[in-house]
Design a protein around this motif. Structure first.
Motif, PDB file in Angstrom:
ATOM      1  N   PRO A 166       1.349  -1.200   0.103  1.00 62.59           N
ATOM      2  CA  PRO A 166       0.141  -0.203   0.089  1.00 62.59           C
ATOM      3  C   PRO A 166       0.862   1.547  -0.345  1.00 62.59           C
ATOM      4  O   PRO A 166       1.982   1.292   0.427  1.00 62.59           O
ATOM      5  CB  PRO A 166      -0.734   0.078   1.081  1.00 62.59           C
ATOM      6  CG  PRO A 166       0.356  -1.008   2.102  1.00 62.59           C
ATOM      7  CD  PRO A 166       1.125  -2.004   1.421  1.00 62.59           C
ATOM      8  N   CYS A 167       0.637   2.170  -0.526  1.00 59.37           N
ATOM      9  CA  CYS A 167       1.026   3.357  -1.148  1.00 59.37           C
ATOM     10  C   CYS A 167       1.067   3.973   0.821  1.00 59.37           C
ATOM     11  O   CYS A 167      -0.718   4.046   1.135  1.00 59.37           O
ATOM     12  CB  CYS A 167       0.022   4.278  -1.872  1.00 59.37           C
ATOM     13  SG  CYS A 167       0.781   6.363  -1.726  1.00 59.37           S
ATOM     14  N   PRO A 168       2.226   4.569   1.225  1.00 61.21           N
ATOM     15  CA  PRO A 168       2.241   5.250   3.082  1.00 61.21           C
ATOM     16  C   PRO A 168       0.774   7.264   2.400  1.00 61.21           C
ATOM     17  O   PRO A 168       0.419   6.970   3.240  1.00 61.21           O
ATOM     18  CB  PRO A 168       3.375   6.079   2.884  1.00 61.21           C
ATOM     19  CG  PRO A 168       4.106   5.836   1.627  1.00 61.21           C
ATOM     20  CD  PRO A 168       3.423   4.417   0.788  1.00 61.21           C
ATOM     21  N   PHE A 186       4.701   2.896  -8.971  1.00 64.12           N
ATOM     22  CA  PHE A 186       4.650   4.277  -9.220  1.00 64.12           C
ATOM     23  C   PHE A 186       3.029   3.835  -8.794  1.00 64.12           C
ATOM     24  O   PHE A 186       2.430   2.899  -8.755  1.00 64.12           O
ATOM     25  CB  PHE A 186       4.083   4.776 -10.118  1.00 64.12           C
ATOM     26  CG  PHE A 186       2.883   4.337 -11.292  1.00 64.12           C
ATOM     27  CD1 PHE A 186       3.336   3.732 -12.177  1.00 64.12           C
ATOM     28  CD2 PHE A 186       2.091   5.135 -11.215  1.00 64.12           C
ATOM     29  CE1 PHE A 186       2.499   2.258 -12.789  1.00 64.12           C
ATOM     30  CE2 PHE A 186       0.978   4.201 -12.191  1.00 64.12           C
ATOM     31  CZ  PHE A 186       1.339   3.193 -12.888  1.00 64.12           C
ATOM     32  N   CYS A 187       2.561   4.799  -7.696  1.00 65.96           N
ATOM     33  CA  CYS A 187       0.991   5.178  -7.002  1.00 65.96           C
ATOM     34  C   CYS A 187       0.178   5.657  -8.190  1.00 65.96           C
ATOM     35  O   CYS A 187       0.116   6.305  -8.045  1.00 65.96           O
ATOM     36  CB  CYS A 187       0.772   5.353  -5.915  1.00 65.96           C
ATOM     37  SG  CYS A 187      -0.641   6.171  -5.162  1.00 65.96           S
ATOM     38  N   LYS A 188      -0.870   5.037  -8.268  1.00 62.34           N
ATOM     39  CA  LYS A 188      -1.690   5.256  -9.896  1.00 62.34           C
ATOM     40  C   LYS A 188      -2.611   6.388  -8.967  1.00 62.34           C
ATOM     41  O   LYS A 188      -3.332   7.170 -10.054  1.00 62.34           O
ATOM     42  CB  LYS A 188      -2.563   3.849 -10.486  1.00 62.34           C
ATOM     43  CG  LYS A 188      -3.431   3.341  -9.746  1.00 62.34           C
ATOM     44  CD  LYS A 188      -4.515   2.217 -10.385  1.00 62.34           C
ATOM     45  CE  LYS A 188      -4.738   1.290  -9.794  1.00 62.34           C
ATOM     46  NZ  LYS A 188      -6.213   1.428  -9.042  1.00 62.34           N
ATOM     47  N   SER A 189      -2.970   6.370  -8.461  1.00 60.32           N
ATOM     48  CA  SER A 189      -4.340   7.538  -7.247  1.00 60.32           C
ATOM     49  C   SER A 189      -3.303   8.912  -7.158  1.00 60.32           C
ATOM     50  O   SER A 189      -3.273  10.231  -7.539  1.00 60.32           O
ATOM     51  CB  SER A 189      -5.056   6.827  -6.345  1.00 60.32           C
ATOM     52  OG  SER A 189      -4.250   6.889  -4.961  1.00 60.32           O
ATOM     53  N   CYS A 190      -2.038   9.146  -6.150  1.00 61.21           N
ATOM     54  CA  CYS A 190      -0.983   9.896  -6.460  1.00 61.21           C
ATOM     55  C   CYS A 190      -0.476  10.413  -7.803  1.00 61.21           C
ATOM     56  O   CYS A 190      -0.066  11.528  -7.416  1.00 61.21           O
ATOM     57  CB  CYS A 190      -0.288   9.853  -5.096  1.00 61.21           C
ATOM     58  SG  CYS A 190      -1.180   9.060  -3.576  1.00 61.21           S
ATOM     59  N   GLN A 191      -0.254   9.758  -8.181  1.00 57.99           N
ATOM     60  CA  GLN A 191       1.359  10.235  -9.506  1.00 57.99           C
ATOM     61  C   GLN A 191       0.143  10.117 -10.531  1.00 57.99           C
ATOM     62  O   GLN A 191      -0.208   9.282 -11.182  1.00 57.99           O
ATOM     63  CB  GLN A 191       1.734   9.588  -9.387  1.00 57.99           C
ATOM     64  CG  GLN A 191       2.835   9.198  -8.380  1.00 57.99           C
ATOM     65  CD  GLN A 191       4.147   7.946  -8.605  1.00 57.99           C
ATOM     66  OE1 GLN A 191       4.063   7.310  -7.999  1.00 57.99           O
ATOM     67  NE2 GLN A 191       5.006   8.580  -8.662  1.00 57.99           N
TER      68      GLN A 191
HETATM   69 ZN    ZN Z   1      -0.996   6.657  -3.405  1.00 61.64          ZN
END
Ligand code: ZN
Length: 192
Positions: A166-168, A186-191
């Motif tokens: 999980p993305c922090p 990469f994180c597809k929701s933050c990036q």
């Molecule tokens: Zn994220």
């Protein structure tokens, strides 16, 4: 690659020793022999050096500099940063971390990144390098610092090596894509 600059004599594969006033020595050890040392009267004009972009920690690396360098280019930002052509000194780990910190997707065409994100990227590049220096570098495989000790930065990475975790920031699971033959997380929701 796997070469090392050491303040203590390496156990194996010493290739060059630099002596300073007969007091201390700096050793270049390079078991795989990818490294090269060039003596030059005018080092900035050596073709390998002249082809490099601004140093990743240099104060000239700004959002404005990136905007000019990336203008009109469609290559993915991850690949362009790894190319060393506009910014030098960044490998896959640092690019992955800097793009995560700036909220930029690695596949984004570099010429289409918004100005505020480029500003954030110029800051995050400097930040990941200084954090890594503080923790004495990433020891994913064979890297050791000048005292022959392993670094601890790998314990602090936020995105690199975290595929499926999980993305922090938002808890979305990290994804991995292959870009220019390199695995990129990469994180597809933050990036975006
Ligand atoms: Zn994220």
């Amino acid at each position: 690659m796997t070469g090392q600059m050491l303040l203590e004599a390496p156990k194996y594969s010493e290739r060059i020793r630099f002596d300073f006033d007969g007091e201390k020595s700096l050793y270049f050890a390079d078991r795989r022999r990818f490294g090269e040392v060039v003596f030059s009267e005018d080092w900035e004009k050596e073709p390998e050096i002249a082809a490099l972009g601004v140093e990743a920690t240099h104060r000239d690396l700004s959002g404005e500099y990136l905007r000019t360098a990336f203008r009109g280019r469609s290559a993915p930002v991850h690949s362009i940063l790894l190319s060393q052509k506009y910014v030098s000194g960044l490998g896959n780990i640092y690019v992955t971390e800097a793009l995560f910190a700036a909220g930029i997707r690695p596949t984004k065409p570099c010429g289409r990144i918004a100005d505020d994100k480029l500003e954030a990227l110029s800051k995050s590049i400097r930040q990941v390098i200084s954090q890594s220096i503080e923790h004495r570098g990433y020891s994913m495989s064979t890297y050791v610092d000048a005292l022959g000790k392993k670094g601890r930065s790998q314990l602090f990475s936020k995105a690199y090596g975290k595929e499926g975790l999980p993305c922090p920031r938002c808890k979305t699971l990290f994804k991995r894509v292959v870009l220019g033959g390199r695995g990129v997380v990469f994180c597809k929701s933050c990036q975006r």
